[in-house]
Scaffold this motif. Structure first.
Motif, short mmCIF file in Angstrom:
data_model
loop_
_atom_site.label_atom_id
_atom_site.label_comp_id
_atom_site.label_asym_id
_atom_site.label_seq_id
_atom_site.Cartn_x
_atom_site.Cartn_y
_atom_site.Cartn_z
N GLU A 42 4.33 -2.42 1.89
CA GLU A 42 3.50 -2.35 0.69
C GLU A 42 2.02 -2.53 1.05
OE1 GLU A 42 4.94 -1.55 -2.13
OE2 GLU A 42 6.98 -1.81 -1.39
N LYS B 50 -0.85 0.41 1.39
CA LYS B 50 -1.74 0.11 0.27
C LYS B 50 -1.08 0.39 -1.08
CE LYS B 50 -6.10 0.64 2.70
NZ LYS B 50 -6.25 -0.79 2.93
N ALA B 51 0.23 0.21 -1.09
CA ALA B 51 0.96 0.36 -2.35
C ALA B 51 1.07 -0.99 -3.05
CB ALA B 51 2.34 0.94 -2.08
N ASP B 52 0.46 -2.01 -2.44
CA ASP B 52 0.61 -3.37 -2.94
C ASP B 52 0.00 -3.59 -4.32
OD1 ASP B 52 -1.84 -2.88 -1.84
OD2 ASP B 52 -1.98 -4.70 -0.66
#
Ligand SMILES: Nc1ncnc2c1ncn2[C@@H]1O[C@H](COP(=O)(O)OP(=O)(O)OP(=O)(O)O)[C@@H](O)[C@H]1O
Ligand SMILES: [Mg+2]
Lengths: 407, 295
Positions: A216, A220-222
């Protein structure tokens, strides 16, 4: 959600590579394990495989039953007879092999005689050749006597407390005699290579598990994940569940395949024999059967997989680093083996998580621990301790991940 | 929907990135305008509960958003500035997954996913893997994911960065279409993105809101005047040294300068009404002569 988490893991190209490596390793290790059992036919040729195992089984099972004094005496007689044959005395290796071919049936029992009448720490292959018919009745007593002698020797003097020594002797005495013997080479080979396959599973699964929490951040899907309604509770739980499914399925699929292949080729017989039967585990102080040893090994391996991989997931959740997560299994597996030469560390090393992956080896190791006024071996301790630690790790992982801040 | 920022502050060590902001927002489009490092992203992250403030609070309809937790996040849609995703997922898979973690029921998720894919113009790419999409298409996936839970608060961090002018215009239209019945906060440093779509413009500098209001309010309250001055080529450099110049238009014979200044910069200057760009330059521009993007 768990479905998508699994999809994230298995769609990655690296996963396919890793699973291929694991499949290839499984084949290689199975090949070695099968090669562990070899049969020398009456022409002196070495063979391995299903037919060889089956021929060897027939030979050995001629000696199946309780190893009483009578049986031992018969082994000595047969052995002496072959030793005087022209094949045995010949200078030609093939002729010698023909002689060995005849000894195979009782080779396990002969090995035990070597062990019983040698000293605790050494092994002499020819010792059985000079054991007399009178001596042989002390066969079972010799096992304990060797232990006592070793415990009293100078080099071991301070290693074990009086209570620990008594514990070992009592364990030796408790082992049921006479031994029940039958062909158990399938289990022996299976166990011999079980630690290798279990370690390979940890290392490869490590690559899949490492990304569950750290990807994540890396992708950078965090921000989207943690700003979603369930991003700080159910979605985190789904990750833990996915991790559990990945570790469990890869481990058990591999172990079941491995066990199935080896036992199908080499035979299921001998599961109920004590592990002390034969060459490898003669000295072990755990009084268990091959089947019990196998169950401890695979269950310990499973616990080890869970603990090590969840520790690595925890590290990646905390530090956001995938590299660290991937390297944790390697560190936990290889550091202890570098230190294993240092004997003062032996007791500590006996309790490290890598031991869970090689319960089969731990069963043969003489590490004792005093808990209160009881003496116990390493195996029950590591099984209990890491089970508790694993149970603590899960809620910690959940808490650490759900409190993540995006900086 | 009402968001109240009460003395909202975020420091990173000594450095204060968001500095005691007091602000009330209701439905409508809010354009957050500021140069790099102004603190826009930091502010938005706090509004999405991704970062805890070091001081002050945020209230949503009177309740602290960090106490509301999941209940608040249920109202939020967020497109982050550096929007990342799972490269191996298809557009559909990705949107289904995000819908799941947003707690949207599967039946509703399927319907909304299909609607949104059409709305953002991705119908043809719905089964393509995300890693194969162009930058503009990815942004549209980003918008779609933010809209999945039909958020009452939509937070878009530089949604137009990296888009070509055509895509930007399409995006602007898309966003104004999404703004009914919700609070949209949109950050940018490109003035034209919000000049005509935003109901209220917030100008942010060094962690503080330095000016806010409608386009008219902002342009009318500009303390200095804007001048249009045609000057001969050789005088250009002397003026740009002394004044903030928001635009330079070169003709064959002369140069048309747009100058921001309290007094008349040259004889030929004519006073004109300021645009948002002029205001932006007035607040954020360096004294002319420094190198400085001409916006
Ligand atoms: N995690 C952090 N640690 C330390 N300083 C930070 C951190 N995040 C942001 N900052 C600082 O806070 C300030 C504001 O950053 P922020 O990203 O909010 O600005 P921005 O307005 O979004 O800029 P941009 O237009 O470049 O996106 C910057 O000076 C930045 O260096
Ligand atoms: Mg930013």
């Amino acid at each position: 959600m768990t479905y998508f988490e699994l999809k994230k893991i298995f769609l990655k190209p690296v996963s396919r590579i890793v699973l291929t490596i694991l499949a290839v390793s499984l084949c290689v290790v199975s090949y070695f394990a099968i090669g562990y059992v070899d049969y020398v036919d009456e022409n002196g040729n070495n063979t391995i495989g299903i037919a060889a195992a089956s021929a060897l089984r027939d030979e050995k099972n001629k000696w199946a039953g309780y190893i009483t004094d009578d049986v031992l005496r018969k082994v000595l007689q047969e052995n002496a007879l072959i030793n005087n044959s022209k094949e045995y005395l010949s200078k030609d290796v093939t002729e010698n092999n023909k002689a060995y071919s005849k000894k195979q049936g009782f080779s396990d029992i002969r090995d035990m005689i070597n062990r019983a009448f040698g000293s605790f720490q050494s092994y002499n292959y020819y010792r059985a050749d000079s054991v007399t018919q009178e001596e042989i009745s002390s066969f079972y007593d010799r096992r304990t006597a060797n232990l006592v002698e070793w415990l009293k020797s100078d080099e071991q003097e301070n290693r074990y407390s009086e209570q620990e020594q008594q514990f070992l002797i009592a364990q030796y005495e408790k082992l049921k005699k006479p031994f029940y013997y039958e062909y158990a080479d399938g289990w022996a080979a299976l166990l011999e290579y079980a630690p290798s396959i279990i370690m390979l599973v940890v290392l490869t699964t490590g690559f899949l598990a490492a990304g569950i929490f750290s990807d994540e951040f890396q992708l950078k899907a965090d921000s989207v994940f943690f700003s979603a309604k369930l991003g700080r509770d159910k979605a985190v739980a789904a990750k833990i569940k996915a991790g559990f499914i990945v570790v469990t399925s890869i481990y058990w699929i591999t172990v079941v395949l491995y066990s199935g292949i080896i036992l199908t080729v080499l035979g299921f017989g001998g599961a109920g024999c004590a592990i002390q039967n034969g060459f490898s585990n003669w000295k072990a102080f755990y009084n268990i059967t091959y089947l019990q040893d196998y169950l401890l090994t695979v269950l310990g391996g499973y616990l080890g997989n869970l603990f090590i991989l969840f520790l690595s997931m925890f590290a990646s959740a905390k530090t956001h680093s995938k590299a660290l997560a991937v390297s944790i299994p390697f560190i936990l597996l290889f550091i202890p083996s570098f230190l294993s030469g240092i004997s003062v560390l032996s007791e500590v090393l006996g309790l490290l998580p890598d031991q869970l992956l090689q319960v089969y080896t731990a069963v043969k190791t003489f590490n004792l621990y005093q808990i209160g006024d009881r003496v116990v071996g390493a195996v029950p301790i590591i099984l209990t301790m890491y089970f508790i630690l694993f149970c603590i790790l899960l809620p910690l992982l959940y808490q650490v991940y759900r409190k993540t801040e995006i900086k | 929907m009402k968001l109240v920022l009460d003395n909202l502050t975020k420091g990173f060590g000594e450095f204060v990135a968001v500095d005691h902001i007091n602000l009330t927002m209701t439905n409508g489009i809010y354009g957050l305008l500021g140069v790099n490092g102004a603190g826009k992203t930091t502010l938005m992250r706090m509004l999405c509960t991704l970062l805890k403030p070091t001081g002050g609070s945020i209230y949503c309809n009177g309740k602290d958003i960090f106490e509301m937790d999941g209940e608040y996040r249920n109202l939020v849609g967020y497109l982050p500035q550096d929007f990342g995703f799972y490269p191996e997922f298809t557009v559909k898979d990705y949107l289904f997954y995000i819908a799941a973690i947003k707690g949207v029921r599967p039946a509703v998720a399927r319907k909304r996913t299909n609607e949104l894919i059409t709305k953002v113009g991705l119908a043809k790419a719905a089964d393509k893997k995300l890693k194969k999409l162009s930058g503009g298409m990815k942004r549209r996936v980003g918008i779609a994911q933010a809209m999945l839970n039909n958020p009452k608060i939509l937070i878009l961090d530089e949604p137009t960065a990296g888009l070509d002018p055509n895509e930007r215009i399409r995006f602007r239209n898309l966003i104004s279409g999404l703004s009914e019945e919700r609070l949209v906060l949109l950050s940018t440093h490109i003035v034209s993105d919000i000049e005509y779509t935003a109901n209220e413009i917030l100008m942010m500098k060094d962690g503080a809101i330095v000016n806010k209001g409608t386009l008219d309010e902002i342009t009318n309250t500009m303390p200095e005047k804007v001048w249009q001055c045609p000057v001969p080529q050789q005088e250009v450099s002397s003026i740009t040294k002394r004044y903030k110049v928001s635009n330079i238009k070169t003709d064959r014979h002369s140069v048309d300068l747009r100058v921001i200044s309290a007094e008349k910069p040259c004889e030929t200057a004519v006073c004109v009404s300021p645009s948002l760009e002029d205001v932006f330059l007035y607040y954020f521009g360096e004294k002319a002569g420094d190198d400085n993007d001409v916006l």
